[in-house]
Write a protein that holds these residues in place. Structure first.
Motif, PDB file in Angstrom:
ATOM      1  N   ALA A  92      -0.336  -1.722 -16.927  1.00 37.85           N
ATOM      2  CA  ALA A  92       1.430  -1.115 -16.970  1.00 37.85           C
ATOM      3  C   ALA A  92       1.149   0.333 -17.342  1.00 37.85           C
ATOM      4  O   ALA A  92       2.337   1.211 -16.620  1.00 37.85           O
ATOM      5  CB  ALA A  92       2.241  -1.657 -17.874  1.00 37.85           C
ATOM      6  N   ALA A 116       8.309  -3.932 -10.098  1.00 41.50           N
ATOM      7  CA  ALA A 116       7.414  -4.163 -11.466  1.00 41.50           C
ATOM      8  C   ALA A 116       8.080  -3.799 -13.009  1.00 41.50           C
ATOM      9  O   ALA A 116       7.638  -4.164 -13.617  1.00 41.50           O
ATOM     10  CB  ALA A 116       5.473  -2.670 -10.939  1.00 41.50           C
ATOM     11  N   ALA A 165       4.623   3.746  -8.403  1.00 43.16           N
ATOM     12  CA  ALA A 165       3.029   3.817  -9.441  1.00 43.16           C
ATOM     13  C   ALA A 165       4.054   4.507 -10.695  1.00 43.16           C
ATOM     14  O   ALA A 165       4.495   4.260 -11.533  1.00 43.16           O
ATOM     15  CB  ALA A 165       2.401   5.009  -8.678  1.00 43.16           C
ATOM     16  N   MET A 168       6.811   2.958 -13.297  1.00 39.16           N
ATOM     17  CA  MET A 168       6.195   2.187 -14.447  1.00 39.16           C
ATOM     18  C   MET A 168       5.844   3.311 -16.035  1.00 39.16           C
ATOM     19  O   MET A 168       5.494   2.975 -16.474  1.00 39.16           O
ATOM     20  CB  MET A 168       4.591   1.491 -14.705  1.00 39.16           C
TER      21      MET A 168
ATOM     22  N   GLN B 198      -1.885  -5.802  -9.056  1.00 39.26           N
ATOM     23  CA  GLN B 198      -1.991  -6.279  -9.960  1.00 39.26           C
ATOM     24  C   GLN B 198      -2.072  -4.593 -10.671  1.00 39.26           C
ATOM     25  O   GLN B 198      -1.989  -4.301 -11.995  1.00 39.26           O
ATOM     26  CB  GLN B 198      -3.917  -6.613 -10.236  1.00 39.26           C
ATOM     27  N   SER B 199      -2.159  -2.838 -10.018  1.00 38.97           N
ATOM     28  CA  SER B 199      -2.603  -1.778 -10.788  1.00 38.97           C
ATOM     29  C   SER B 199      -1.437  -1.755 -11.052  1.00 38.97           C
ATOM     30  O   SER B 199      -1.167  -0.828 -12.080  1.00 38.97           O
ATOM     31  CB  SER B 199      -2.601  -1.307  -9.311  1.00 38.97           C
ATOM     32  N   LEU B 200      -0.575  -2.718 -10.797  1.00 36.70           N
ATOM     33  CA  LEU B 200       1.698  -2.058 -11.098  1.00 36.70           C
ATOM     34  C   LEU B 200       1.479  -3.634 -12.609  1.00 36.70           C
ATOM     35  O   LEU B 200       2.072  -2.683 -13.501  1.00 36.70           O
ATOM     36  CB  LEU B 200       2.428  -2.268  -9.975  1.00 36.70           C
ATOM     37  N   GLY B 201       0.456  -3.498 -12.695  1.00 35.77           N
ATOM     38  CA  GLY B 201       1.082  -4.263 -14.421  1.00 35.77           C
ATOM     39  C   GLY B 201       1.513  -5.534 -13.729  1.00 35.77           C
ATOM     40  O   GLY B 201       1.999  -6.474 -15.038  1.00 35.77           O
ATOM     41  N   LEU B 202       1.472  -6.167 -12.997  1.00 39.72           N
ATOM     42  CA  LEU B 202       2.398  -7.016 -12.311  1.00 39.72           C
ATOM     43  C   LEU B 202       1.357  -8.720 -12.960  1.00 39.72           C
ATOM     44  O   LEU B 202       0.677  -8.407 -12.608  1.00 39.72           O
ATOM     45  CB  LEU B 202       2.715  -7.853 -10.916  1.00 39.72           C
ATOM     46  N   ARG B 206       2.929 -13.676 -11.181  1.00 39.02           N
ATOM     47  CA  ARG B 206       4.230 -12.539 -10.608  1.00 39.02           C
ATOM     48  C   ARG B 206       3.427 -12.827  -9.302  1.00 39.02           C
ATOM     49  O   ARG B 206       4.132 -12.410  -8.432  1.00 39.02           O
ATOM     50  CB  ARG B 206       4.279 -11.926 -11.726  1.00 39.02           C
TER      51      ARG B 206
END
Lengths: 255, 317
Positions: A92, A116, A165, A168, B198-202, B206
């Motif tokens: 994140a 996100a 991007a 976040m 995944q790169s967004l942190g999900l 989700r």
């Protein structure tokens, strides 16, 4: 730029079968620094970026952001891989922009950006939407909130991907050849957004073949070949006076 | 060929200027073949209608008489809710099985593979009879410590009524087939999509639910619609274990009055009605999941109907 670097990479190794893609990478990135990775295709630039986001798992060495090792937990003489959930939390703080944009085609522009923050930071939908509008304005796309990615040009899609991007609020942005899939006339608008980011002191690692961008924006250029950083330094030094043969040949071909 | 020749010679005679050409109306190509085939289709259709109306052995009066009677409607209701229950439970299981099959865990992967292999190997009718006759294999089922104390004991003969056997057998069958449909859909979504998520942190869950699954839907829906429609009719195999679905209800009636054809037609017409409703529903679901895929947005129901049914398209230029 004083104090400990924001990102520290040491002895990073990665192989596919017998092919060594990364062969001992050492790199420091300070807060607010822009590092451009140059090098021939197959040199390991993309793999290096993907390791920083733990989309690829390295075979050895480590990457630490702010003293925290990405994807692993130190345990005595071992580095133990973290749970997917913990990796998710680390990611994140790192934004990534892909060559192929990878926007979610079934969501509108605003939904792409708000997904996100709503999922992770527990932002209210309204807040996330407001943030989304703000970011769209920042990348010059106000008014396109309700468009679907398929209705936008490549340059516009990539700018949405950057806004997504940024939503976040990452401390580090990774760009993996962000303009390579674009028509030449659309490259400029994406680079302009990236220049604005650099001017706002965003820490960035950029893989690109845009030498002009590297010369103008980079604080450091690292030249990769065969999975190693063979040359690194300020643009003036690396671009005008490369010492390594391979770097000299590459630059002669692209400049 | 003749038409092209005409057009060319006309241009030669008049030799219009560029402006004239630019202002001329564009006429779509004529399609005489379409008219011909339409005529043949109309004749065939008329023949079918003619025999339907004039053959007295169809006994339309009887069909009308039984069409909405209590036993038929009860059977229809059972067919409907059995299908709905089997489809929803079977599909949930199927999504789980598909996720297991694609997971990194070898144990889960083999379990899912083994299950799908076994269920797909056994005819649904055999599975149905097996569950119905479970009492002869395991007269009673117990929950407790192996070799030790048993907490609950149920006599299987009481547990597996025809209806429960039908539900279990069909659900397990649907689970295996839907698992493969869902797996195929998931594989059709590019790797870049889950990497971006995944790169967004999900979280992985989700990312699967919000990003991958919705994009897998366009690939999943046509096959699912197909399965649902065939399931509606496949539920009629429960008539062999005396569960009173639509088919068994009409069978009970014609066993008494021997009006076999009219009563089978009653069931047939109801199956046609159900399938039609589901096909329309499938269209709307497909349109929903196609959002973002086209530059212009969705296409109206009637535009699609007109494009696919000759009745609507003949007579239009």
């Amino acid at each position: 730029m004083t104090g400990a670097p924001l990102l520290k990479i040491r002895g990073l190794r990665k192989a596919y079968g017998t092919h060594r893609v990364l062969d001992g990478i050492d790199l420091d990135v300070a807060e607010g620094e822009v590092v451009v990775l140059l090098g021939p295709s197959g040199a390991g630039k993309s793999t290096l970026l993907r390791c920083v986001n733990h989309l690829e798992k390295p075979d050895g060495g480590f990457i630490a952001m702010d003293g925290q090792i990405i994807g692993y937990r130190p345990d005595g003489r071992h580095l133990r891989e973290l749970s997917p959930r913990a990796v998710t939390r680390q990611r994140a703080g790192i934004g990534m922009v892909f060559q192929q944009f990878n926007l979610f085609p079934h969501m509108t522009v605003l939904e792409n950006i708000a997904e996100a923050p709503v999922a992770l930071r527990r932002k209210q939908k309204k807040e996330a939407a407001a943030l989304g509008r703000e970011l769209l304005a920042r990348v010059g796309l106000s008014g396109r909130e309700d468009s679907y990615p398929g209705q936008l040009s490549g340059g516009q899609q990539q700018r949405v991907a950057i806004a997504r991007a940024l939503a976040m609020e990452p401390r580090l942005m990774l760009f993996d050849e962000p303009t390579s899939a674009l028509d030449p006339e659309l490259v400029g608008e994406v680079l302009a957004v990236m220049k604005d980011l650099a001017a706002a002191r965003m820490t960035m690692i950029v893989v690109t073949h845009e030498i002009g961008f590297a010369r103008e924006v980079a604080d450091t250029i690292a030249f990769l070949d065969g999975g190693r950083i063979v040359e690194s330094g300020p643009p003036a030094e690396v671009l005008l006076n490369p010492r390594h043969d391979r770097a000299r040949a590459f630059l002669a071909a692209v400049l | 060929m003749g038409r092209t020749g005409n057009a060319v010679s006309q241009i030669d005679q008049e030799a219009p200027g560029d402006e004239e050409l630019a202002a001329s109306r564009l006429v779509p190509r004529r399609r005489p073949g379409q008219w011909g085939s339409a005529a043949i289709a109309l004749v065939l259709l008329a023949m079918v209608v003619h025999t339907l109306l004039t053959n007295p052995r169809f006994q339309w009066g009887i069909i009308g008489q039984y069409f909405a009677t209590r036993p038929v409607l009860d059977g229809l209701w059972l067919t409907l809710w059995l299908t709905a229950a089997v489809m929803s439970c079977g599909y949930l299981l199927g999504i789980g099985l598909a996720a297991m099959r694609l997971s990194g865990n070898v144990m889960l992967r083999s379990l899912s593979f083994g299950y799908v292999w076994l269920i797909r190997s056994v005819p649904p009718l055999v599975q149905l009879l097996f569950w119905y006759e479970l009492a002869s294999l395991y007269p009673q089922l117990s929950l407790g410590i192996p070799f030790g104390h048993q907490f609950v004991t149920v006599r299987t003969a009481h547990l597996f009524t025809g209806l429960l056997a039908a539900f279990v057998a069909l659900t397990l069958d649907v689970a295996a087939f839907s698992a493969e449909i869902v797996r195929g859909g998931i594989l059709s979504v590019g790797q870049g999509q889950s990497e971006a998520a995944q790169s967004l942190g999900l979280s992985r869950f989700r990312a699967f639910r919000r990003i991958v699954l919705p994009q897998a839907m366009p690939a999943i829906i046509p096959a699912t619609g197909n399965m649902l429609i065939s399931l509606i009719k496949a539920t009629s195999i429960v008539s062999v274990i005396a569960v009173q679905d639509l088919l068994y209800s009409v069978q009970l009636i014609y066993n008494e009055n021997f009006l076999v054809i009219p009563l089978l037609l009653v069931a047939t017409i109801w199956y046609i009605v159900l399938t039609t409703v589901l096909s329309v529903g499938q269209y709307y679901i497909e349109r929903y999941y196609a959002r973002g895929a086209s530059r212009t947005g969705g296409r109206g129901f009637w535009r699609v109907a007109r494009a696919n049914l000759p009745v609507f398209s003949v007579g239009q230029p």
